[in-house]
Design an enzyme around this catalytic site. Structure first.
Site, mmCIF file in Angstrom:
data_model
loop_
_atom_site.group_PDB
_atom_site.id
_atom_site.type_symbol
_atom_site.label_atom_id
_atom_site.label_comp_id
_atom_site.label_asym_id
_atom_site.label_seq_id
_atom_site.Cartn_x
_atom_site.Cartn_y
_atom_site.Cartn_z
ATOM 1 N N TYR A 1 41.085 46.706 44.495
ATOM 2 C CA TYR A 1 39.954 45.826 44.187
ATOM 3 C C TYR A 1 39.269 45.385 45.481
ATOM 4 C CZ TYR A 1 41.741 45.479 39.370
ATOM 5 O OH TYR A 1 42.171 45.752 38.091
ATOM 6 N N ASN A 2 38.035 45.856 45.621
ATOM 7 C CA ASN A 2 37.223 45.542 46.791
ATOM 8 C C ASN A 2 37.975 45.820 48.093
ATOM 9 O OD1 ASN A 2 35.068 44.707 45.070
ATOM 10 N ND2 ASN A 2 36.285 42.875 44.654
#
Ligand SMILES: NC(=O)c1ccc[n+]([C@@H]2O[C@H](COP(=O)([O-])OP(=O)(O)OC[C@H]3O[C@@H](n4cnc5c(N)ncnc54)[C@H](OP(=O)(O)O)[C@@H]3O)[C@@H](O)[C@H]2O)c1
Length: 330
Positions: A53-54
């Site tokens: 995630y990111n």
């Protein structure tokens, strides 16, 4: 906030959990802190992230935000999807999982992760290798509980069988996609989990925002995930989804509740669901989603909402068993 057991672990988690996929992406550090604070204020103790995630920023922010009270929250992260360009920086091989877990712990700033999900089934790695690798991480004290996401029911039961034979920790939870537009989990995964005492933590309760009132057959926002993300556009390409979204808004209006809250309450209303992961880009969205906790999702209301989309066919294709012509009932 109501709590329930995470499968057979003896650990209690909130029925609404918070997914930190927006941290470090749609939500900057300040907004992430506000989201985290609002989730904690609502009684949420179960937080979900993933190494991808990111590019790891979600784990870093969650680690920082939970640092002062690490023993009051249950932190879950995941590994499988590519974390770099190298051919081996992906998958559920021992090679990658050990490195991925150590990298997640560094970003989270923790000595251990409470729940470690295999993010997707790895078709290329022998399952026993994967499960032995996570078991070794359990024995090294780096993982407390092992779980999986995006597995088919047969893959879960096979993993449970291998774990039982080898003396490994069983998968305690599964994390499937589940919402009014994506109901495949009802056919095999949820009944399997109910029968075997496996927790079900569902994701995408509002179908990436489609079920929040801003999308409909005559409504289309200018910005947001579904306008910019090709993966989600492909996943929810069926025009019938927007008609169902209209129907949900009509029922929500009738009940004077927010459609996003109703969508969450519907997903959480399946008796096999342990927790529903909420996803939001700002505290305003989260507040609307949290309205789900106040909705009494009766069997009748769940059926009324469920009638907006086709129920998936049974695994055996014996459609008549849903009717009075069920010669196999006992
Ligand atoms: N295991 C997996 O493979 C997997 C996959 C996906 C997610 N997850 C986990 O599950 C969590 C939740 O999933 P999700 O983010 O897909 O949930 P979702 O509820 O389907 O989508 C969340 C998105 O919908 C929009 N939204 C939510 N509430 C809204 C509101 N009240 N009004 C208007 N728009 C609203 C926002 O996007 P916009 O503002 O951009 O429209 C928000 O980011 C994630 O954070 C992650 O932890 C896991």
């Amino acid at each position: 906030m109501e709590l329930g057991f995470l499968g057979r672990t003896g650990v209690k988690v909130s029925r609404l959990a918070f997914g930190c996929m927006s941290f470090g992406g749609d939500a900057d550090a300040e907004t992430s802190a506000a989201l985290y604070g609002a989730a904690r204020d609502a009684g949420i103790n179960f937080f979900d992230t993933a190494d991808v995630y990111n590019a790891g920023r979600s784990e870093e922010l969650l680690g920082r935000l939970s640092a002062g009270h690490a023993d009051e929250v249950v932190i879950a992260t995941k590994a499988y999807f590519p974390t770099g360009k190298d051919a081996n920086a992906r998958g559920a091989s021992r090679y990658h999982l050990v490195r991925a877990c150590e990298a997640s712990l560094r970003r989270l700033g923790r000595e251990r992760v409470d729940v470690y999900y295999l993010h997707r089934f790895d078709d290329a790695t022998e399952l026993t290798e994967t499960l032995r690798a996570v078991e070794d991480l359990v024995r090294a004290g780096k993982i407390l509980y092992v779980a999986c996401s995006n597995y088919a029911a047969w893959q879960v039961t096979r993993a449970l069988g291998v774990a039982a034979l080898e003396g490994f920790s069983p998968l305690c939870a599964v994390q499937p996609m589940y919402n009014l537009l994506k109901r495949q989990a009802e056919v095999e995964l949820l009944p399997m989990a109910q029968a075997l005492g496996v927790a079900v933590v569902t994701y995408s309760p509002t179908a990436g925002g489609l079920l929040t009132g801003k999308w409909g057959s005559a409504r289309r926002p200018d910005t947001g995930r579904m306008t910019s993300n090709k993966m989600y556009q492909t996943r929810y390409a069926d025009p019938a989804h927007l008609v169902a979204a209209d129907g949900l808004v009509a029922i929500a209006d009738d009940l004077s509740v927010h459609p996003a809250a109703l969508a969450v309450a519907w997903a959480g209303g399946h008796p096999g669901v342990t927790s529903v992961l909420l996803g939001a880009r700002d505290p305003g969205q989260l507040g609307e989603l949290l309205g789900a906790a106040a909705i009494a999702m009766t069997t009748e209301l769940r059926a009324r909402i469920g009638a907006l989309t086709p129920e998936p066919p049974p695994a055996t294709d014996r459609t008549e068993e849903k009717s009075a012509n069920n010669y196999g009932s006992r």
